[in-house]
Design an enzyme around this catalytic site. Structure first.
Site, mmCIF file in Angstrom:
data_model
loop_
_atom_site.group_PDB
_atom_site.id
_atom_site.type_symbol
_atom_site.label_atom_id
_atom_site.label_comp_id
_atom_site.label_asym_id
_atom_site.label_seq_id
_atom_site.Cartn_x
_atom_site.Cartn_y
_atom_site.Cartn_z
ATOM 1 N N GLY A 19 0.797 -1.226 0.000
ATOM 2 C CA GLY A 19 0.000 0.000 0.000
ATOM 3 C C GLY A 19 0.827 1.272 0.000
ATOM 4 N N ASP A 39 6.201 -4.344 9.501
ATOM 5 C CA ASP A 39 4.783 -4.618 9.267
ATOM 6 C C ASP A 39 4.409 -5.868 10.040
ATOM 7 O OD1 ASP A 39 2.811 -3.518 6.716
ATOM 8 O OD2 ASP A 39 2.157 -5.322 7.791
ATOM 9 N N VAL A 66 2.845 -2.898 15.687
ATOM 10 C CA VAL A 66 3.098 -1.554 16.236
ATOM 11 C C VAL A 66 2.299 -1.265 17.500
ATOM 12 C CG1 VAL A 66 3.838 -0.513 14.042
ATOM 13 C CG2 VAL A 66 1.405 -0.412 14.710
ATOM 14 N N TYR A 160 -11.920 5.990 13.396
ATOM 15 C CA TYR A 160 -10.792 6.282 12.492
ATOM 16 C C TYR A 160 -10.506 7.791 12.480
ATOM 17 C CZ TYR A 160 -8.066 6.331 8.130
ATOM 18 O OH TYR A 160 -7.077 6.508 7.184
ATOM 19 N N LYS A 164 -7.068 9.676 13.731
ATOM 20 C CA LYS A 164 -6.203 10.426 12.811
ATOM 21 C C LYS A 164 -6.061 11.896 13.230
ATOM 22 C CE LYS A 164 -5.007 7.133 9.972
ATOM 23 N NZ LYS A 164 -3.606 6.725 9.795
#
Ligand SMILES: NC(=O)c1ccc[n+]([C@@H]2O[C@H](COP(=O)([O-])OP(=O)(O)OC[C@H]3O[C@@H](n4cnc5c(N)ncnc54)[C@H](O)[C@@H]3O)[C@@H](O)[C@H]2O)c1
Length: 256
Positions: A19, A39, A66, A160, A164
């Site tokens: 991506g 990842d 992560v 989301y 963000k």
């Protein structure tokens, strides 16, 4: 555009297996950066091999979650031992959940926050610790989203958007905190880009992409390569006086 200062510099990209993360890693490798891909997908090993073969630069990888500070710490230690101290960081690991807010489970909410916000924080913290210990300058580019400043339609993704918005603020706060130590931190906020994240929804509902594109002044979704210029500029010393900013790259979407 070639940024000669990036030649040989170590760049670390989270969410780098595919991506937008992988595409940005290609752009950094094309500038001569040695690149580490982190990842949660085991495929990240193949991605790192492909990157090295296609661009002739040193690469390494670490299968990393992560959301775990230990996993991130182990990955940074591996990258530092293998390639050197990362001086460029791009945090692209991210997920979204679409659901009416009243139906979002505590697990869904926590998962989005854990990957998008905690994961960005742990990577940024490890990055700064390495630079401060080595007394070296660096540039971090946190991948936020236009969803942090506008509400998307028709999809419901409050978790989301909230995550963000927090990522962009994290960039500002740490940029000010570390400015005197030579560490710059900015966020980039993409609009609708073609990737697995968006395809999982548009494949199931082809009208959705048409609806989004109808709201984008430039008349198309972003290609991953549309991020290359902005991210390499932010990574390089060409943007030496640019810090604590959020740069929206959305084909004009948020202006209308
Ligand atoms: N595609 C878009 O339209 C768009 C728009 C704005 C922002 N973004 C952001 O761009 C970033 C990249 O997304 P993308 O569109 O390339 O989607 P993608 O799903 O193709 O890539 C996301 C990557 O993050 C990795 N990842 C997920 N959870 C992880 C974890 N716990 N630990 C480590 N890695 C993990 C995935 O394995 C994947 O490789 C994300 O942060 C996303 O929120 C995307």
């Amino acid at each position: 555009m070639t940024y000669t200062d990036l030649d040989g510099r170590v760049a670390l990209v989270t969410g780098g297996a595919r991506g937008l993360g992988y595409s940005v890693a290609e752009a950094l490798a094309a500038q001569g950066c040695r690149v580490a891909l982190l990842d949660v997908l085991p495929d990240v090993a193949d991605s790192a091999e492909r990157l090295a073969a296609d661009h002739g630069v040193g690469t390494t990888h670490a299968v990393t979650d992560v959301t775990s500070p230990d996993s991130v710490g182990t990955a940074f230690a591996h990258v530092t031992a293998t390639l050197g101290t990362p001086q460029v960081l791009v945090t692209a690991a991210g997920i979204t959940v679409w659901n009416d807010t009243v139906d979002v489970s505590p697990e869904e909410w926590r998962r989005v926050m854990a990957v998008n916000l905690d994961g960005t924080f742990f990577a940024l913290q490890a990055f700064a610790r390495g630079l401060l210990a080595a007394d070296r300058p660096g540039s971090a580019v946190l991948v936020a989203s236009m969803s942090g400043s506008i509400v998307n339609l028709p999809q419901r993704q409050a978790s989301y958007s909230a995550s963000k918005a927090a990522v962009s603020m994290l960039a500002k706060a740490t940029a000010v905190e570390w400015a005197a130590r030579g560490i710059r931190v900015n966020s980039v906020s993409p609009g609708y880009f073609l990737s697995q994240m968006t395809r999982q929804f548009t494949d199931a509902n082809p009208d959705l992409a048409a609806q989004w594109v109808g709201q984008i002044p430039l008349g198309r979704m972003g290609e991953p390569a549309d991020l290359h210029g902005l991210v390499t500029f932010l990574a390089s010393d060409a943007s030496a006086y640019l810090t604590a900013q959020d740069l929206v790259i959305d084909g004009g979407y948020t202006a209308v």
